[in-house]
Design a protein around this motif. Sequence first.
Motif, PDB file in Angstrom:
ATOM      1  N   GLU A  61       0.857  -1.185   0.000  1.00 29.71           N
ATOM      2  CA  GLU A  61       0.000   0.000   0.000  1.00 29.71           C
ATOM      3  C   GLU A  61       0.895   1.237   0.000  1.00 29.71           C
ATOM      4  OE1 GLU A  61      -2.897  -0.208   3.153  1.00 29.71           O
ATOM      5  OE2 GLU A  61      -2.926  -2.396   3.034  1.00 29.71           O
ATOM      6  N   LEU A  62       0.930   1.927  -1.113  1.00 32.10           N
ATOM      7  CA  LEU A  62       1.851   3.038  -1.296  1.00 32.10           C
ATOM      8  C   LEU A  62       1.105   4.339  -1.548  1.00 32.10           C
ATOM      9  CD1 LEU A  62       4.379   1.230  -3.657  1.00 32.10           C
ATOM     10  CD2 LEU A  62       4.781   1.835  -1.266  1.00 32.10           C
TER      11      LEU A  62
ATOM     12  N   GLU B 117       4.324  13.718  -1.488  1.00 34.27           N
ATOM     13  CA  GLU B 117       3.661  14.758  -0.693  1.00 34.27           C
ATOM     14  C   GLU B 117       2.585  14.205   0.228  1.00 34.27           C
ATOM     15  OE1 GLU B 117       4.570  16.884  -4.685  1.00 34.27           O
ATOM     16  OE2 GLU B 117       4.438  14.849  -3.874  1.00 34.27           O
ATOM     17  N   ASP B 118       2.063  13.027  -0.077  1.00 37.09           N
ATOM     18  CA  ASP B 118       1.009  12.455   0.756  1.00 37.09           C
ATOM     19  C   ASP B 118       1.487  12.168   2.170  1.00 37.09           C
ATOM     20  OD1 ASP B 118      -0.662  12.605  -1.411  1.00 37.09           O
ATOM     21  OD2 ASP B 118      -0.597  10.461  -1.889  1.00 37.09           O
ATOM     22  N   PHE B 119       2.799  11.998   2.350  1.00 35.38           N
ATOM     23  CA  PHE B 119       3.316  11.775   3.698  1.00 35.38           C
ATOM     24  C   PHE B 119       3.155  13.007   4.588  1.00 35.38           C
ATOM     25  CE2 PHE B 119       5.921   8.478   1.455  1.00 35.38           C
ATOM     26  CZ  PHE B 119       5.456   7.378   2.167  1.00 35.38           C
ATOM     27  N   SER B 120       2.969  14.173   3.981  1.00 38.46           N
ATOM     28  CA  SER B 120       2.806  15.405   4.760  1.00 38.46           C
ATOM     29  C   SER B 120       1.606  15.345   5.691  1.00 38.46           C
ATOM     30  CB  SER B 120       2.647  16.608   3.816  1.00 38.46           C
ATOM     31  OG  SER B 120       3.755  16.765   2.976  1.00 38.46           O
TER      32      SER B 120
ATOM     33  N   PHE C 113       7.229   7.345   7.309  1.00 38.12           N
ATOM     34  CA  PHE C 113       7.398   6.870   5.930  1.00 38.12           C
ATOM     35  C   PHE C 113       7.279   5.340   5.863  1.00 38.12           C
ATOM     36  CE2 PHE C 113      10.052  10.722   6.396  1.00 38.12           C
ATOM     37  CZ  PHE C 113       9.472  11.535   5.433  1.00 38.12           C
ATOM     38  N   ARG C 114       6.543   4.733   6.788  1.00 37.77           N
ATOM     39  CA  ARG C 114       6.596   3.284   6.999  1.00 37.77           C
ATOM     40  C   ARG C 114       6.174   2.453   5.796  1.00 37.77           C
ATOM     41  NH1 ARG C 114       3.356   5.817  10.518  1.00 37.77           N
ATOM     42  NH2 ARG C 114       1.096   5.488  10.542  1.00 37.77           N
ATOM     43  N   GLU C 115       5.373   2.988   4.900  1.00 43.09           N
ATOM     44  CA  GLU C 115       5.002   2.211   3.712  1.00 43.09           C
ATOM     45  C   GLU C 115       6.211   1.862   2.859  1.00 43.09           C
ATOM     46  OE1 GLU C 115       1.289   4.306   4.984  1.00 43.09           O
ATOM     47  OE2 GLU C 115       3.413   4.818   4.811  1.00 43.09           O
TER      48      GLU C 115
ATOM     49  N   LEU D  48      12.465   4.710  -4.960  1.00 42.42           N
ATOM     50  CA  LEU D  48      11.555   5.829  -5.218  1.00 42.42           C
ATOM     51  C   LEU D  48      11.382   6.074  -6.713  1.00 42.42           C
ATOM     52  CD1 LEU D  48      12.649   8.441  -2.500  1.00 42.42           C
ATOM     53  CD2 LEU D  48      10.674   6.904  -2.442  1.00 42.42           C
ATOM     54  N   LYS D  49      12.484   5.987  -7.456  1.00 46.77           N
ATOM     55  CA  LYS D  49      12.410   6.202  -8.908  1.00 46.77           C
ATOM     56  C   LYS D  49      11.606   5.086  -9.577  1.00 46.77           C
ATOM     57  CE  LYS D  49      13.870   8.492 -12.656  1.00 46.77           C
ATOM     58  NZ  LYS D  49      13.361   7.675 -13.761  1.00 46.77           N
ATOM     59  N   ASP D  50      11.863   3.845  -9.184  1.00 43.20           N
ATOM     60  CA  ASP D  50      11.139   2.707  -9.766  1.00 43.20           C
ATOM     61  C   ASP D  50       9.647   2.773  -9.462  1.00 43.20           C
ATOM     62  OD1 ASP D  50      13.508   1.749 -10.770  1.00 43.20           O
ATOM     63  OD2 ASP D  50      13.752   0.161  -9.269  1.00 43.20           O
ATOM     64  N   LEU D  51       9.303   3.334  -8.300  1.00 41.68           N
ATOM     65  CA  LEU D  51       7.900   3.440  -7.903  1.00 41.68           C
ATOM     66  C   LEU D  51       7.218   4.679  -8.489  1.00 41.68           C
ATOM     67  CD1 LEU D  51       8.263   2.407  -4.148  1.00 41.68           C
ATOM     68  CD2 LEU D  51       7.154   1.079  -5.965  1.00 41.68           C
ATOM     69  N   GLY D  52       7.976   5.513  -9.199  1.00 45.65           N
ATOM     70  CA  GLY D  52       7.407   6.719  -9.795  1.00 45.65           C
ATOM     71  C   GLY D  52       7.160   7.829  -8.802  1.00 45.65           C
ATOM     72  N   LEU D  53       7.820   7.775  -7.624  1.00 42.63           N
ATOM     73  CA  LEU D  53       7.610   8.791  -6.590  1.00 42.63           C
ATOM     74  C   LEU D  53       8.586   9.958  -6.717  1.00 42.63           C
ATOM     75  CD1 LEU D  53       6.885   6.439  -3.559  1.00 42.63           C
ATOM     76  CD2 LEU D  53       5.238   7.865  -4.806  1.00 42.63           C
ATOM     77  N   ILE D  54       9.652   9.794  -7.481  1.00 44.74           N
ATOM     78  CA  ILE D  54      10.545  10.899  -7.830  1.00 44.74           C
ATOM     79  C   ILE D  54      10.859  10.790  -9.321  1.00 44.74           C
ATOM     80  CG2 ILE D  54      11.588  11.137  -5.539  1.00 44.74           C
ATOM     81  CD1 ILE D  54      13.999   9.540  -6.558  1.00 44.74           C
ATOM     82  N   ASP D  55      11.261  11.898  -9.913  1.00 47.38           N
ATOM     83  CA  ASP D  55      11.509  11.889 -11.362  1.00 47.38           C
ATOM     84  C   ASP D  55      12.988  11.879 -11.724  1.00 47.38           C
ATOM     85  OD1 ASP D  55      12.208  14.463 -10.680  1.00 47.38           O
ATOM     86  OD2 ASP D  55      10.626  15.442 -11.848  1.00 47.38           O
TER      87      ASP D  55
END
Length: 447
Positions: free
Chosen positions: A44-45, A50-53, A71-73, A266-273
């Motif tokens: 569950e990601l 920004e959703d961690f905010s 950031f436990r996910e 993070l890159k593989d998950l699409g969370l950073i570019d």
Amino acid sequence: MAITAYQKCINPDCGAEFDRTEAIFKCPKCGDLLDIQYDWSRAELPAKMEDFSKRWANRNQRLDFSGVWRFRELLNFCEDEHKVSIGEGQTILQQNDFIAKELGMDKGNVHLQYEGLNPSGSFKDNGMTAAFSHASLVGAKSCACASTGNTSAAVSLYAHSCGMKCTVFIGQGRIAFGKLSQAMDYGAQTIQIAGDFDDCMKQVQDVCTKLNIYLLNSLNPFRLEGQKTIMYRIIESLNWQVPDWIIVPGGNLGNSSSFGKAFKELKDLGLIDKIPRLAIINASGADTLSYLVNERGLKWNSGWVETKEINSLYTDFTAKKFSPHTIASAIEISRPVNLKKCLRSIEICDGLVIDLPDEEIKDAKAMIGKYGLGCEPASAASVAGLRRLVQDGTINPGEKVACVLTGHALKDPDITVNYHTKREGVLSNPPVEVPNDLDKIIDIIKA
């Protein structure tokens, strides 16, 4: 949340997998390092970082308050009831324009990540909260570590918080008193070995194996999962933007190993570019990584690392009875256990390694003290490294850089006092001796 974590050997010729509930720390089949991997398809990601905010509004909740577990996910290897926390990760990323100006960087582009603000005073707490959570999961009752200082302090603090027996191994005369005092104060059994950190590291592994004690050095792959969150907090502090460079001191290479893993995930998950570049800074007196990478051309090579180069160097160390020496005691390590994982991070982050003399590290430490919040000597290697990389044109003044300061200024005060009182560098600031006379005191202040 679904728990999808498992352990996997990093050796491509082996690749053995093990359950997350096993406390093994080296591959039982081939002896290589282990990674923590996740089946991200079942995890569950968040849709975006920004959703961690949202968790900042729940800081009365234990896990949301933690700068690791909020950031436990992204490191969910155990159930919440096993997650240990003593309030780690309340650190800051300081934009420091004074240091930027000193180094010839553009205003707004130098940032200092103060990990010394953790409960035990160093970055180690990020890893210990994760490792002790795994220790809770497996039902460990006793733990141990080898240490140059910061690990022993963090392990001792978390151990007594968890009600675990703790033993720390330190080298003879090779630990700063500020760090040793913490281990003793927190109730650890402290064993001083007639040798250096590398000797302690060998002994603690054998002891843990024979006595079934939980090992807490960065050989422990669960510890490195917690250290990934240092990068998450840097991104968070930059309004969820990735810097151009991360600069970090290189000792046992747990941080650099975890940082590369964090950014790849993070890159593989699409969370950073994008993935930032990584610069790892050795002290010249403990320059194993720098030598192997820059002189011997050692690379990750998709996991097929030329181990004969490593073994040859270590054999030479043994033959010459070589022991590393630097004032940056936290990185005074000649046989880093995470060397292979660090090579992987260098490949992931298009990274580089340099080594610097103690004089440059001490001057950088004084600069951080003068213009920032201060740090221990090893931490200053990151800013000393930035200075060198700006000077040689590797880093441009317009690039955004985050330097990781790994430990608090009071971890090793003797180095600081000696630097200033013995006038060891360009920023030395010794006390001025004056007679007990008001007029002369006023003259000195006016001058």
